[in-house]
Scaffold this motif. Sequence first.
Motif, short mmCIF file in Angstrom:
data_model
loop_
_atom_site.label_atom_id
_atom_site.label_comp_id
_atom_site.label_asym_id
_atom_site.label_seq_id
_atom_site.Cartn_x
_atom_site.Cartn_y
_atom_site.Cartn_z
N SER A 1 8.93 -19.85 17.62
CA SER A 1 8.78 -21.31 17.73
C SER A 1 8.72 -21.74 19.18
O SER A 1 9.44 -21.21 20.03
CB SER A 1 9.96 -22.01 17.05
N ILE A 2 7.87 -22.72 19.45
CA ILE A 2 7.72 -23.30 20.79
C ILE A 2 7.95 -24.80 20.68
O ILE A 2 7.30 -25.48 19.88
CB ILE A 2 6.33 -23.03 21.38
N ASN A 3 8.87 -25.34 21.47
CA ASN A 3 9.10 -26.78 21.48
C ASN A 3 7.99 -27.48 22.26
O ASN A 3 7.63 -27.06 23.36
CB ASN A 3 10.45 -27.09 22.13
N ILE A 4 7.45 -28.55 21.66
CA ILE A 4 6.35 -29.28 22.28
C ILE A 4 6.77 -30.72 22.52
O ILE A 4 7.27 -31.40 21.61
CB ILE A 4 5.10 -29.26 21.38
N SER A 5 6.58 -31.20 23.74
CA SER A 5 6.91 -32.59 24.07
C SER A 5 5.79 -33.52 23.61
O SER A 5 4.65 -33.09 23.36
CB SER A 5 7.10 -32.74 25.58
N SER A 6 6.12 -34.81 23.53
CA SER A 6 5.11 -35.78 23.08
C SER A 6 3.96 -35.88 24.07
O SER A 6 2.79 -35.95 23.66
CB SER A 6 5.77 -37.16 22.89
N ASP A 7 4.25 -35.87 25.38
CA ASP A 7 3.19 -35.96 26.39
C ASP A 7 2.21 -34.79 26.26
O ASP A 7 1.00 -34.94 26.47
CB ASP A 7 3.79 -35.96 27.79
N HIS A 8 2.74 -33.64 25.92
CA HIS A 8 1.92 -32.44 25.81
C HIS A 8 1.12 -32.44 24.51
O HIS A 8 -0.10 -32.25 24.49
CB HIS A 8 2.82 -31.21 25.88
N PHE A 9 1.82 -32.70 23.40
CA PHE A 9 1.22 -32.62 22.08
C PHE A 9 0.11 -33.66 21.88
O PHE A 9 -0.93 -33.37 21.26
CB PHE A 9 2.31 -32.82 21.03
N LEU A 10 0.34 -34.87 22.40
CA LEU A 10 -0.63 -35.96 22.21
C LEU A 10 -1.68 -36.02 23.30
O LEU A 10 -2.50 -36.93 23.33
CB LEU A 10 0.11 -37.30 22.11
N ARG A 11 -1.67 -35.05 24.21
CA ARG A 11 -2.65 -35.01 25.29
C ARG A 11 -4.04 -34.75 24.71
O ARG A 11 -4.22 -33.95 23.79
CB ARG A 11 -2.28 -33.91 26.27
N MET B 1 5.86 -32.42 31.95
CA MET B 1 6.02 -31.71 30.68
C MET B 1 4.74 -31.03 30.19
O MET B 1 4.81 -29.91 29.67
CB MET B 1 6.57 -32.65 29.62
N PRO B 2 3.55 -31.64 30.32
CA PRO B 2 2.35 -30.91 29.88
C PRO B 2 2.15 -29.60 30.64
O PRO B 2 1.82 -28.57 30.05
CB PRO B 2 1.21 -31.91 30.16
N GLU B 3 2.32 -29.63 31.97
CA GLU B 3 2.16 -28.41 32.77
C GLU B 3 3.23 -27.37 32.40
O GLU B 3 2.95 -26.17 32.28
CB GLU B 3 2.24 -28.73 34.26
N LEU B 4 4.48 -27.86 32.23
CA LEU B 4 5.55 -26.95 31.83
C LEU B 4 5.26 -26.37 30.45
O LEU B 4 5.45 -25.17 30.20
CB LEU B 4 6.89 -27.69 31.84
N GLY B 5 4.79 -27.22 29.54
CA GLY B 5 4.47 -26.75 28.20
C GLY B 5 3.36 -25.72 28.20
O GLY B 5 3.41 -24.73 27.45
N GLU C 1 10.40 -34.40 32.46
CA GLU C 1 10.04 -35.53 31.60
C GLU C 1 9.85 -36.80 32.43
O GLU C 1 8.90 -37.56 32.23
CB GLU C 1 11.12 -35.75 30.55
N GLU C 2 10.75 -37.01 33.39
CA GLU C 2 10.71 -38.23 34.19
C GLU C 2 9.48 -38.29 35.09
O GLU C 2 8.88 -39.37 35.26
CB GLU C 2 11.98 -38.32 35.04
N VAL C 3 9.08 -37.17 35.66
CA VAL C 3 7.99 -37.18 36.63
C VAL C 3 6.66 -36.75 36.01
O VAL C 3 5.67 -36.59 36.72
CB VAL C 3 8.33 -36.29 37.85
N GLY C 4 6.63 -36.57 34.69
CA GLY C 4 5.36 -36.28 34.02
C GLY C 4 4.89 -34.85 34.12
O GLY C 4 3.68 -34.58 34.05
#
Length: 553
Positions: free
Chosen positions: A394-404, A368-372, A363-366
């Motif tokens: 169910s898959i947890n989605i981060s905000s950086d990933h979801f709003l990409r 999360m989209p790649e991990l997601g 999350e800190e280094v950005g």
Amino acid sequence: MPTILIVDDIEDNRYTLRRRLKRFGYEQCVEAESGYQALEVLRAQAIDLVFLDLMMPGMDGFDVLRAMRDEQMLDHLPVVMISAADDLENVAKGIELGAEDYLSKPFNPAILKARTESALEKRQRALSKLSQAKHFDDDTGLMNLNGLMEASLAWPSEAGGPIYHGLWFSFQKSGAIYRSCGASIKSNYLRSQVEKLQNLIASENLCGEYCVYRGRDDSIAMTLAGCDLERVLDVAAKIMRQLSGRIELDGISFIEDVRVGVAAPEALVDGDELIRQMISATESTSQNQPIALYQNANQSDALGKIVLEAELKRAIEDRELVVYLQPQVDANSGTLVGSEALVRWPHPERGMVSPGAFIPLAEEVGLMPELGDLVISLVLEALQGMGDKAVPTSINISSDHFLRSGFVTYFQRQLEESGVAPHLVKLELTESVLIANKEHGIKVMQALRDLGVKLSLDDFGTGYSSLSYLLELPLDQLKIDKQFVDALDRDQRSSSVMKHVISLAHELELEVVVEGVETQEQWQRVAAAGADLIQGFYFFRPLPLAEFQQQLP
């Protein structure tokens, strides 16, 4: 605040115990996944209580107890064994080796709390009796390093307050005096050096607030407050010159070579850290450089973080991470009907890296989209491999990933390429996902629902606007947070609250999942409240894919 060490080779066991302890107010918990790691922790930091699993591979709990006994760690450090309820023979063996008590699996909250409080109270009584002896040095009459750390607790930490610096005076000839003349002459020597130091400070008014302590082995430590770096170095040099040179004592004459390690932090640090910096600086001294300054940089921590970040990037690129699936069961029958995907990192050298370590870093280094992206790919592959037995996951989605930008198109393509039916996938979102841009987030949610993908609101009850979100968001499922379940054991009103929340969700045509169910009583209460699905350790822990498939009906 006491520090508690949890030793267990199973991460889920450590996680469960840590969460329960935190609910009782014990926030400072340290984890060790093996007996070897536990001993490293015990040697490196102060621990007030140990919860020790007896059955571990490699070095088991009995070996840990023997090592602790041999290193005299058990004198005032209580150890509570973790064992199976019927394993009384091993419990007795652990008591003989020095353990304080035992705790049966699965953990009973009331018993856990009582055992923890009892062990910590016993430790506190024993430590109180030893406090005076532990904080003072017999040879010099000075407070020792324990006294320094105790004194540091009273250092004012307000903004603008004094910063405490440290000087560590190492007497190079003290060891030779002891070997040649004995302990008594060495003690006289150290007392004479302390007297010279204190007289010098008093006569020349070298500094304002100060205190002198007995250091380790052949050394004396000193703290100063309210001085800048130039002044600290000046004081160090003057004292070093005064204490060095020819010494005449008890009929012997020798040349002393005092070296000084200086710790001058830019901000207030605690006594333990100040000692570490002083000793580290002293180790850098030499005959040609008798004064050394600790370089105030957290290079090791920063380097470790950089290395872990690089390894995580590589692990994502090389698909080294794996997905565990935690089953979800029908609330009434207990039949497995769904799952939640949880990412794990089996590092080739570090072992299983905790999600609590690498997800915050991602999350800190950005990342999360790649991990997601990787998690989505792994989950779809898993569902594809289950064939007709596949259950909604169910898959947890981060905000950086979801709003990409382009997320919906990307996800649609992943579904088409995998051949997985959209209704088998649920995307779990939290309120925080939508805080930055709720309008855009709702559009993305609606587009995903149009594809046939189900959407779930996770961690319900932990935010401030959950009820309004239920009315605004295009949702299919509501996931009630574990704190609601935990409250069932403490407050009878919680059952009524949960029942009303579930009723409201059903009126909005939302399926309800309750997570964190760990006991049969909780299951019965949650089922009676009308929940649709249940997730928790009472039924299943997160399982590797192969084990999960074995549980499919």
